[in-house]
Design an enzyme around this catalytic site. Structure first.
Site, mmCIF file in Angstrom:
data_model
loop_
_atom_site.group_PDB
_atom_site.id
_atom_site.type_symbol
_atom_site.label_atom_id
_atom_site.label_comp_id
_atom_site.label_asym_id
_atom_site.label_seq_id
_atom_site.Cartn_x
_atom_site.Cartn_y
_atom_site.Cartn_z
ATOM 1 N N CYS A 139 -14.552 -34.787 18.322
ATOM 2 C CA CYS A 139 -15.755 -33.970 18.337
ATOM 3 C C CYS A 139 -16.889 -34.841 17.805
ATOM 4 C CB CYS A 139 -15.567 -32.725 17.480
ATOM 5 S SG CYS A 139 -16.740 -31.438 17.927
ATOM 6 N N CYS A 191 -15.247 -39.513 26.190
ATOM 7 C CA CYS A 191 -14.203 -40.430 25.740
ATOM 8 C C CYS A 191 -13.964 -41.473 26.823
ATOM 9 C CB CYS A 191 -12.889 -39.690 25.524
ATOM 10 S SG CYS A 191 -12.895 -38.617 24.111
ATOM 11 N N CYS A 237 -17.406 -30.048 22.609
ATOM 12 C CA CYS A 237 -18.682 -30.481 22.035
ATOM 13 C C CYS A 237 -19.389 -31.500 22.912
ATOM 14 C CB CYS A 237 -18.475 -31.005 20.618
ATOM 15 S SG CYS A 237 -16.955 -31.876 20.349
#
Length: 139
Positions: free
Chosen positions: A11, A89, A85
């Site tokens: 997050c 990645c 959120c």
């Protein structure tokens, strides 16, 4: 190299949802899973209301520190869970990615954070069953 499944919770600030998820997984799975959490813009400290909510269920996350997300942590993980959120990645083939849409506990009253905590627990319990080794056909 470990045979344990490796789970990374991500997050942005690594101060609330991802820390609660990591706390739940450590608590419920013990040492059967390697648990990490990180964020792209880590906060200075963990959200104190998240700490309070977890303490209410007997899980102490006060010794955790928000950490910076790096591609090595993602690559070393079997499962990467983002917490709704919008954090991006790095993608590595063979890694399982999930996005859990969860309310951000930042600035929320304890009642809201408790609901997030309980939602995370349900998701962690399901994840644990999915990570459990399956009996082989020869056994």
């Amino acid at each position: 190299m470990s045979d344990k499944p490796r789970v990374l919770f991500v997050c942005v600030h690594n101060a609330g949802r991802s820390q609660m998820a990591a706390g739940w997984l450590r608590h419920l799975a013990g040492d059967t899973v390697e648990v990490r959490s990180a964020g792209s813009a880590p906060a200075e400290t963990i959200n104190p209301v998240a700490v309070q909510a977890m303490r209410e269920v007997g899980i102490d996350i006060t010794n955790q520190q928000p950490k910076l997300l790096d591609s090595d942590s993602v690559e070393a993980s079997d499962v990467v869970v983002t917490m709704g959120c919008g954090d991006a990645c790095p993608y590595f083939p063979g890694t399982r990615y999930e996005d859990w849409q969860l309310t951000d506990p930042a600035g929320q009253p304890i009642e809201v954070v408790r609901a997030v905590r309980d939602d995370i627990r349900t998701r962690i319990e399901k994840l644990i069953t999915e990570l459990a080794p399956r009996p082989s056909a020869s056994s």
